[in-house]
Motif scaffolding. Structure first.
Motif, PDB file in Angstrom:
ATOM      1  N   ALA A 104      -6.045  16.227   0.091  1.00  0.00           N
ATOM      2  CA  ALA A 104      -6.378  15.069  -0.750  1.00  0.00           C
ATOM      3  C   ALA A 104      -5.179  14.134  -0.763  1.00  0.00           C
ATOM      4  N   TYR A 105      -5.434  12.851  -0.508  1.00  0.00           N
ATOM      5  CA  TYR A 105      -4.364  11.848  -0.401  1.00  0.00           C
ATOM      6  C   TYR A 105      -4.818  10.595  -1.136  1.00  0.00           C
ATOM      7  N   LEU A 106      -4.044  10.190  -2.127  1.00  0.00           N
ATOM      8  CA  LEU A 106      -4.407   9.021  -2.930  1.00  0.00           C
ATOM      9  C   LEU A 106      -3.787   7.768  -2.319  1.00  0.00           C
ATOM     10  N   VAL A 107      -4.638   6.843  -1.867  1.00  0.00           N
ATOM     11  CA  VAL A 107      -4.160   5.572  -1.326  1.00  0.00           C
ATOM     12  C   VAL A 107      -4.330   4.508  -2.401  1.00  0.00           C
ATOM     13  N   GLN A 108      -3.235   3.812  -2.726  1.00  0.00           N
ATOM     14  CA  GLN A 108      -3.279   2.749  -3.734  1.00  0.00           C
ATOM     15  C   GLN A 108      -2.810   1.445  -3.110  1.00  0.00           C
ATOM     16  N   ASP A 109      -3.593   0.399  -3.330  1.00  0.00           N
ATOM     17  CA  ASP A 109      -3.266  -0.928  -2.816  1.00  0.00           C
ATOM     18  C   ASP A 109      -3.645  -1.929  -3.910  1.00  0.00           C
ATOM     19  N   ASN A 110      -2.652  -2.483  -4.572  1.00  0.00           N
ATOM     20  CA  ASN A 110      -2.896  -3.319  -5.758  1.00  0.00           C
ATOM     21  C   ASN A 110      -3.789  -2.550  -6.739  1.00  0.00           C
TER      22      ASN A 110
ATOM     23  N   LEU B 153      -4.782  15.412  -9.105  1.00  0.00           N
ATOM     24  CA  LEU B 153      -4.892  13.945  -9.093  1.00  0.00           C
ATOM     25  C   LEU B 153      -4.553  13.350 -10.455  1.00  0.00           C
ATOM     26  N   GLN B 154      -4.887  14.127 -11.511  1.00  0.00           N
ATOM     27  CA  GLN B 154      -4.660  13.623 -12.874  1.00  0.00           C
ATOM     28  C   GLN B 154      -3.187  13.614 -13.272  1.00  0.00           C
ATOM     29  N   ASN B 155      -2.315  14.141 -12.430  1.00  0.00           N
ATOM     30  CA  ASN B 155      -0.870  13.931 -12.627  1.00  0.00           C
ATOM     31  C   ASN B 155      -0.485  12.485 -12.318  1.00  0.00           C
ATOM     32  N   HIS B 156      -1.381  11.746 -11.663  1.00  0.00           N
ATOM     33  CA  HIS B 156      -1.033  10.397 -11.175  1.00  0.00           C
ATOM     34  C   HIS B 156      -1.913   9.300 -11.745  1.00  0.00           C
TER      35      HIS B 156
ATOM     36  N   VAL C 186      10.046  12.054  10.627  1.00  0.00           N
ATOM     37  CA  VAL C 186       9.077  13.129  10.384  1.00  0.00           C
ATOM     38  C   VAL C 186       9.285  13.672   8.975  1.00  0.00           C
ATOM     39  N   ILE C 187       8.203  13.706   8.199  1.00  0.00           N
ATOM     40  CA  ILE C 187       8.254  14.182   6.813  1.00  0.00           C
ATOM     41  C   ILE C 187       7.264  15.328   6.670  1.00  0.00           C
ATOM     42  N   LEU C 188       7.687  16.392   5.998  1.00  0.00           N
ATOM     43  CA  LEU C 188       6.769  17.470   5.658  1.00  0.00           C
ATOM     44  C   LEU C 188       6.053  17.081   4.362  1.00  0.00           C
ATOM     45  N   ALA C 189       4.733  17.194   4.332  1.00  0.00           N
ATOM     46  CA  ALA C 189       3.986  16.820   3.125  1.00  0.00           C
ATOM     47  C   ALA C 189       4.472  17.647   1.934  1.00  0.00           C
ATOM     48  N   ARG C 190       4.744  16.952   0.835  1.00  0.00           N
ATOM     49  CA  ARG C 190       5.180  17.592  -0.409  1.00  0.00           C
ATOM     50  C   ARG C 190       4.284  17.095  -1.528  1.00  0.00           C
ATOM     51  N   TYR C 191       3.886  18.023  -2.410  1.00  0.00           N
ATOM     52  CA  TYR C 191       3.068  17.619  -3.548  1.00  0.00           C
ATOM     53  C   TYR C 191       3.716  16.476  -4.309  1.00  0.00           C
ATOM     54  N   ASP C 192       2.890  15.492  -4.648  1.00  0.00           N
ATOM     55  CA  ASP C 192       3.264  14.384  -5.545  1.00  0.00           C
ATOM     56  C   ASP C 192       4.229  13.379  -4.932  1.00  0.00           C
ATOM     57  N   SER C 193       4.619  13.565  -3.665  1.00  0.00           N
ATOM     58  CA  SER C 193       5.490  12.549  -3.072  1.00  0.00           C
ATOM     59  C   SER C 193       4.657  11.316  -2.734  1.00  0.00           C
ATOM     60  N   CYS C 194       5.281  10.158  -2.905  1.00  0.00           N
ATOM     61  CA  CYS C 194       4.599   8.882  -2.676  1.00  0.00           C
ATOM     62  C   CYS C 194       5.331   8.149  -1.559  1.00  0.00           C
ATOM     63  N   ILE C 195       4.581   7.730  -0.533  1.00  0.00           N
ATOM     64  CA  ILE C 195       5.188   7.099   0.642  1.00  0.00           C
ATOM     65  C   ILE C 195       4.636   5.682   0.772  1.00  0.00           C
ATOM     66  N   GLU C 196       5.537   4.709   0.855  1.00  0.00           N
ATOM     67  CA  GLU C 196       5.131   3.319   1.081  1.00  0.00           C
ATOM     68  C   GLU C 196       4.713   3.150   2.531  1.00  0.00           C
ATOM     69  N   VAL C 197       3.667   2.362   2.746  1.00  0.00           N
ATOM     70  CA  VAL C 197       3.209   2.111   4.116  1.00  0.00           C
ATOM     71  C   VAL C 197       3.804   0.788   4.588  1.00  0.00           C
TER      72      VAL C 197
ATOM     73  N   MET D 245       0.860  -1.196   0.000  1.00  0.00           N
ATOM     74  CA  MET D 245       0.000   0.000   0.000  1.00  0.00           C
ATOM     75  C   MET D 245       0.891   1.240   0.000  1.00  0.00           C
ATOM     76  N   ASN D 246       0.492   2.244  -0.766  1.00  0.00           N
ATOM     77  CA  ASN D 246       1.216   3.512  -0.709  1.00  0.00           C
ATOM     78  C   ASN D 246       0.232   4.677  -0.759  1.00  0.00           C
ATOM     79  N   VAL D 247       0.745   5.841  -0.360  1.00  0.00           N
ATOM     80  CA  VAL D 247      -0.096   7.043  -0.373  1.00  0.00           C
ATOM     81  C   VAL D 247       0.660   8.174  -1.068  1.00  0.00           C
ATOM     82  N   THR D 248      -0.056   8.852  -1.962  1.00  0.00           N
ATOM     83  CA  THR D 248       0.521   9.975  -2.705  1.00  0.00           C
ATOM     84  C   THR D 248      -0.135  11.263  -2.228  1.00  0.00           C
ATOM     85  N   ILE D 249       0.699  12.255  -1.952  1.00  0.00           N
ATOM     86  CA  ILE D 249       0.177  13.557  -1.501  1.00  0.00           C
ATOM     87  C   ILE D 249      -0.333  14.317  -2.733  1.00  0.00           C
ATOM     88  N   ILE D 250      -1.643  14.503  -2.802  1.00  0.00           N
ATOM     89  CA  ILE D 250      -2.252  15.245  -3.919  1.00  0.00           C
ATOM     90  C   ILE D 250      -2.435  16.710  -3.525  1.00  0.00           C
TER      91      ILE D 250
END
Ligand SMILES: [Zn+2]
Ligand SMILES: [Zn+2]
Length: 241
Positions: A21-27, A43-46, A230-241, A1-6
């Protein structure tokens, strides 16, 4: 699972930006947590909008749901063009009717539900301390990977307990430590750090960031209370959970 900062701006979107807005993708499953102002553009960048399975709205402040009606129209048009087969699933507080849009979007309410699923993801909610009915949202996949997104809230003692299963915490950090207590219903970077430390998550993402001051300082403020990453939210960054 990962989450992308939109979108990660508080209150209103910066130039070319977006609010929550945060895009969560899992499979194959793709779910947007909140749908703030400017978010469906970014969101359409992703992904293509037709790929989105569901949206979960934390509360009805405009910086968390302003683009929802636009997304409902996009879903209708994609359905007309036969790009999309299934209705968009939308969960939120309040009544189902306001989230449902004809046959194109299927609205659901949190009310009376301990948990609900969209695709491979299970969601749980926790009532926050905010000016209106607002929720933190816990997302767990079938492998037990887990994140919590706080939406908007002031600090309260049950919040770290709700986050205990999570490895990743996406926490609102609307104000600086010198402002603690001044903005009711919101947290400082330090308070987000306290939630992270008490809950035992590995990683804290600070988001819902202010438009003034040096937001990098919030990382140091959180680190005064939290020993993890600790991470500061950045546009378009994707973080693995
Ligand atoms: Zn709010
Ligand atoms: Zn907000």
């Amino acid at each position: 699972m990962n989450v992308t900062i939109i979108g990660c701006d508080g209150a209103y979107p910066r130039v070319n930006g977006a609010t929550s807005a945060y895009l969560v993708q899992d499979n194959e499953t793709k779910v947007l947590l909140d749908c703030g102002s400017g978010s469906i553009s970014r969101l359409q960048n992703h992904i293509e909008l037709k790929e989105l399975d569901g949206i979960v709205i934390s509360h009805y402040h405009a910086d968390h749901y302003a683009d929802l009606e636009c997304m409902q129209f996009a879903t209708m048009l994609d359905t007309f063009e036969k790009k999309r087969e299934n209705p968009l699933v939308i969960y939120g507080p309040g009544e189902e009717q306001m989230l449902t849009y004809k046959n194109f979007c299927k609205g659901n309410t949190f009310k009376g539900k301990e948990s609900f699923t969209i695709g491979s993801l299970t969601f749980e909610t926790k009532l926050n301390k905010h000016g209106i009915e607002a929720y933190s949202i816990k997302v767990t996949n079938e492998d037990g990977e887990c994140l919590v997104y706080t939406g908007d809230t002031g600090y309260y003692d049950e919040l770290p307990v709700f986050c205990e299963e999570a490895s990743l915490l996406i926490a609102e950090s609307s104000c600086y430590e010198y402002e603690r207590g001044k903005l009711a219903g919101h947290m400082t970077g330090g308070e987000a750090g306290i939630v992270a430390e008490k809950s035992g998550v590995n990683t804290l993402i600070l988001t819902h960031l202010p438009h003034y001051g040096d937001v990098e300082k919030m990382v140091d403020e959180a680190k005064q209370f939290f020993n993890g990453e600790v991470i500061l939210a950045r546009y378009d960054s994707c973080i693995e959970v």
